[in-house]
Design a protein around this motif. Structure first.
Motif, short mmCIF file in Angstrom:
data_model
loop_
_atom_site.label_atom_id
_atom_site.label_comp_id
_atom_site.label_asym_id
_atom_site.label_seq_id
_atom_site.Cartn_x
_atom_site.Cartn_y
_atom_site.Cartn_z
N GLN A 103 0.82 -1.21 0.00
CA GLN A 103 0.00 0.00 0.00
C GLN A 103 0.86 1.26 0.00
OE1 GLN A 103 -2.55 -0.54 3.39
NE2 GLN A 103 -3.99 -1.85 2.29
N SER B 82 -1.40 4.13 -1.09
CA SER B 82 -2.81 3.85 -0.78
C SER B 82 -2.94 3.17 0.59
CB SER B 82 -3.42 2.95 -1.86
OG SER B 82 -2.72 1.71 -1.94
N ASP C 149 -4.08 1.95 3.99
CA ASP C 149 -5.37 1.86 4.68
C ASP C 149 -5.11 2.07 6.17
OD1 ASP C 149 -7.78 1.21 5.85
OD2 ASP C 149 -8.17 -0.48 4.52
N GLU D 36 -7.11 2.96 8.51
CA GLU D 36 -8.17 2.45 9.37
C GLU D 36 -7.92 0.99 9.73
OE1 GLU D 36 -13.03 1.83 9.34
OE2 GLU D 36 -12.06 3.07 7.81
N GLU D 37 -7.54 0.19 8.74
CA GLU D 37 -7.28 -1.22 9.00
C GLU D 37 -6.04 -1.38 9.87
OE1 GLU D 37 -6.41 -5.45 6.71
OE2 GLU D 37 -6.51 -3.58 5.56
N GLN E 13 -9.20 -5.11 0.01
CA GLN E 13 -9.07 -4.34 1.23
C GLN E 13 -9.67 -5.09 2.43
OE1 GLN E 13 -7.26 -1.58 1.21
NE2 GLN E 13 -6.97 -1.91 -0.97
#
Length: 241
Positions: free
Chosen positions: A103, A108, A110, A112-113, A159
């Protein structure tokens, strides 16, 4: 970022050297060979943490790997119970290191994860890990001949929001039981999603059927077929059992 020769050389090392080592360590870890599994995992994780700490744009990977490494050490020392749920969480965290790397290379991340996994690790480190609840979004679970069949409804599984329901459904099954992933409605599956599922393949008997060409290519390219058996369709799976 991905056009930098030094970064490409690092990712070549990751794919050719570190990832196979990690898969070997996770397999030992999930087959109850805790000590040897942790020893094997510690080496590539320590290297990834150190190298990414000096790579511009990849500092977050170093930070995340450091947190996973700390959790690994706590399990090793006994400060965190080596329960099946904690080993599964550790496997998810280790696999997510490679997801974070990809990522960051693609700009990109993530966040939040990443925060979710670190939150679960923090809670587990305090010996108060929450039980995973099954999310019905994205999957439908049925039983056939004592086999749990997970019908994946999301067309693309890349995702965390897309593959978390699969992981939740797997975790609801008793360790050692058989699981069949029906991917007839899925077009693509990312390497991170496959990796997370494959890391559970020594705790559960996982097979997949009706794979699209893209999903199958990714599965074999990363060597995930070592822990995930592949069948052309659901009926073929049950007639060969």
């Amino acid at each position: 970022m991905s056009e930098d020769p030094m970064i490409e050389e690092f990712f070549s090392e990751v794919n050719d050297k570190y990832y196979p080592q990690v898969m070997e360590g996770l397999e030992l870890l999930e087959s109850a060979n805790l000590s040897e599994g942790i020893d094997i995992l510690a080496r590539p994780l320590h290297t990834i943490k150190g190298v990414t700490g000096f790579m511009a744009g990849f500092e977050e990977a170093s930070h995340f790997t450091h947190k996973i490494e700390d959790f690994l050490k706590k399990v090793q020392s006994g400060d965190v119970e080596s329960s099946s749920s904690n080993i599964t969480l550790l496997s998810r965290g280790v696999n997510m290191i490679f997801q974070v790397l990809e990522q960051l290379r693609d700009n990109s991340l993530d966040e939040e994860e990443e925060a979710e996994v670190l939150g679960l690790i923090s809670t587990a480190s305090q010996n108060d890990a929450p039980k995973t609840e099954i999310s019905g979004i994205g999957v439908e679970v049925t039983t056939r001949n004592e086999v749990t069949v997970i019908h994946v409804k999301a067309p693309r599984v890349h995702q965390e929001t897309q593959f978390k329901p699969i992981i939740s459904a797997i975790l609801a099954v008793e360790p050692g039981d058989s699981i069949l992933l029906d991917l007839s409605k899925v077009l693509t599956v990312g390497s991170s999603a496959w990796g997370t599922i494959a890391s559970m393949g020594t705790t559960f008997k996982i097979a997949a059927c009706t794979l699209s060409p893209d999903a199958k290519t990714t599965l074999y390219a990363w060597g995930f077929d070592q822990t995930i058996a592949v069948y052309p369709d659901e009926d073929t799976y049950f007639t060969t059992q």
